[in-house]
Design a protein around this motif. Sequence first.
Motif, PDB file in Angstrom:
ATOM      1  N   ILE A  95      -8.875   0.481   0.431  1.00  0.00           N
ATOM      2  CA  ILE A  95      -8.910  -0.886  -0.087  1.00  0.00           C
ATOM      3  C   ILE A  95     -10.276  -1.490   0.219  1.00  0.00           C
ATOM      4  O   ILE A  95     -10.756  -1.441   1.353  1.00  0.00           O
ATOM      5  N   GLY A 146      -6.147  -3.819  -9.082  1.00  0.00           N
ATOM      6  CA  GLY A 146      -7.123  -2.774  -9.360  1.00  0.00           C
ATOM      7  C   GLY A 146      -7.245  -2.515 -10.847  1.00  0.00           C
ATOM      8  O   GLY A 146      -6.725  -3.251 -11.687  1.00  0.00           O
ATOM      9  N   LYS A 153     -10.278  -1.757  -5.648  1.00  0.00           N
ATOM     10  CA  LYS A 153      -8.929  -2.166  -5.254  1.00  0.00           C
ATOM     11  C   LYS A 153      -9.031  -3.250  -4.183  1.00  0.00           C
ATOM     12  O   LYS A 153      -9.773  -3.105  -3.206  1.00  0.00           O
ATOM     13  N   VAL A 154      -8.278  -4.313  -4.378  1.00  0.00           N
ATOM     14  CA  VAL A 154      -8.211  -5.384  -3.386  1.00  0.00           C
ATOM     15  C   VAL A 154      -6.755  -5.761  -3.180  1.00  0.00           C
ATOM     16  O   VAL A 154      -5.905  -5.523  -4.038  1.00  0.00           O
ATOM     17  N   VAL A 155      -6.483  -6.360  -2.034  1.00  0.00           N
ATOM     18  CA  VAL A 155      -5.142  -6.886  -1.749  1.00  0.00           C
ATOM     19  C   VAL A 155      -5.241  -8.401  -1.600  1.00  0.00           C
ATOM     20  O   VAL A 155      -6.086  -8.906  -0.840  1.00  0.00           O
ATOM     21  N   LEU A 166       0.825  -1.207   0.000  1.00  0.00           N
ATOM     22  CA  LEU A 166       0.000   0.000   0.000  1.00  0.00           C
ATOM     23  C   LEU A 166       0.859   1.256   0.000  1.00  0.00           C
ATOM     24  O   LEU A 166       0.549   2.238  -0.687  1.00  0.00           O
ATOM     25  N   ARG A 173      -5.259   2.178   4.152  1.00  0.00           N
ATOM     26  CA  ARG A 173      -6.023   0.937   4.249  1.00  0.00           C
ATOM     27  C   ARG A 173      -7.506   1.161   4.021  1.00  0.00           C
ATOM     28  O   ARG A 173      -8.215   0.265   3.549  1.00  0.00           O
ATOM     29  N   ILE A 223      -9.365  -4.017   7.249  1.00  0.00           N
ATOM     30  CA  ILE A 223      -9.877  -4.006   5.881  1.00  0.00           C
ATOM     31  C   ILE A 223     -10.910  -5.122   5.776  1.00  0.00           C
ATOM     32  O   ILE A 223     -10.686  -6.212   6.302  1.00  0.00           O
ATOM     33  N   LEU A 274      -1.408  -5.822  -4.835  1.00  0.00           N
ATOM     34  CA  LEU A 274      -2.515  -4.865  -4.913  1.00  0.00           C
ATOM     35  C   LEU A 274      -3.108  -4.938  -6.315  1.00  0.00           C
ATOM     36  O   LEU A 274      -2.403  -4.714  -7.309  1.00  0.00           O
TER      37      LEU A 274
END
Length: 334
Positions: free
Chosen positions: A77, A174, A131-133, A67, A74, A101, A172
């Motif tokens: 996300i 997106g 956006k995701v992790v 990030l 955070r 998150i 990450l």
Amino acid sequence: MRRVGKQTIVFQDPPLILNHASVVGPKEGEGPLQKTFDLILDDTLFGEKSWEKAECKILQAAVNLALDKENLGRDEIDFLLAGDLLNQNISANYAARQLAIPFFGLYGACSTMAESLILGAVLVDGEFAEKVVAAVSSHHDTAERQYRFPTEQGVQRPLTAQWTVTGAGAALIGKGEKGTRITHATVGKVIDLGIKDQSDMGAAMAPAATDTLIRHFTDTGRKPADYDLIITGDLATIGKELTHQLMEQQGYPLGENFADCGLLIYDPTQDTHAGGSGCACSAVVTCGHLLHSMSAGMYQKIMLVGTGALLSPISMLQGESIPGIAHAVVIENY
């Protein structure tokens, strides 16, 4: 339809891997990929009182580093998809408690990084998230304590055994116009050919890797030579050779572009026996060496095949065999 064949997803608007980070332990930091990692720990406790707490902290560190590279908070996300090897996914669960998150806890054993990349890409391509992790962790000492013997006992390991990687990787995912994208994913089936030796994970996972590779080529019409690199998660020495043999028997010989994360992460002089394993094995190699190499133009199209052995201490004590799973993720530059 965003799917071809029986098991392969084709992303309509392929999500970007916006950034990535890898954190590893001291043994991994001494290996041949040391320059590709973002953070190398001085010791396996990372300032904590237990290895389990250290693993949780390592996972948090990888997510925060990814990030930070994008200057994102955070709260920007949408979802965290994470997992590990420990009972009830405690490393991911407690890391998610600190990261705050919205969280999906995943378990695919050592295939969890590929699984999280696939599901993260589904969420972004389907416009359920911006956006995701995707992140995973493992730790040599926590895994040994859970699955085999505490390291303090000094039990002799057979030569077929693999060394669980201490580390964490985070990617990450997106939207974006240009860069490294997730374009396809082949979701694996659970395959079990009756292997019962928990010190030979490669033999247990090789049939699943073979099944997923053949399904991917059948679904897409592609062939091994269409990729700059096909890399499995952690089949290591024995599993990689078995996969070579099985693929050749099925009419899909793998050439020089076939590699394995478990063989890349350690040098033979480090005495890891068959090679590396663990959720972090494919994660740190992908979020370090592979994605750096793609950014540098060394590869344009790769396929990561995350492999996992779906055993538990209880299933082994009850005489069960070891099911395997493999998920394939295609990553391309364009």
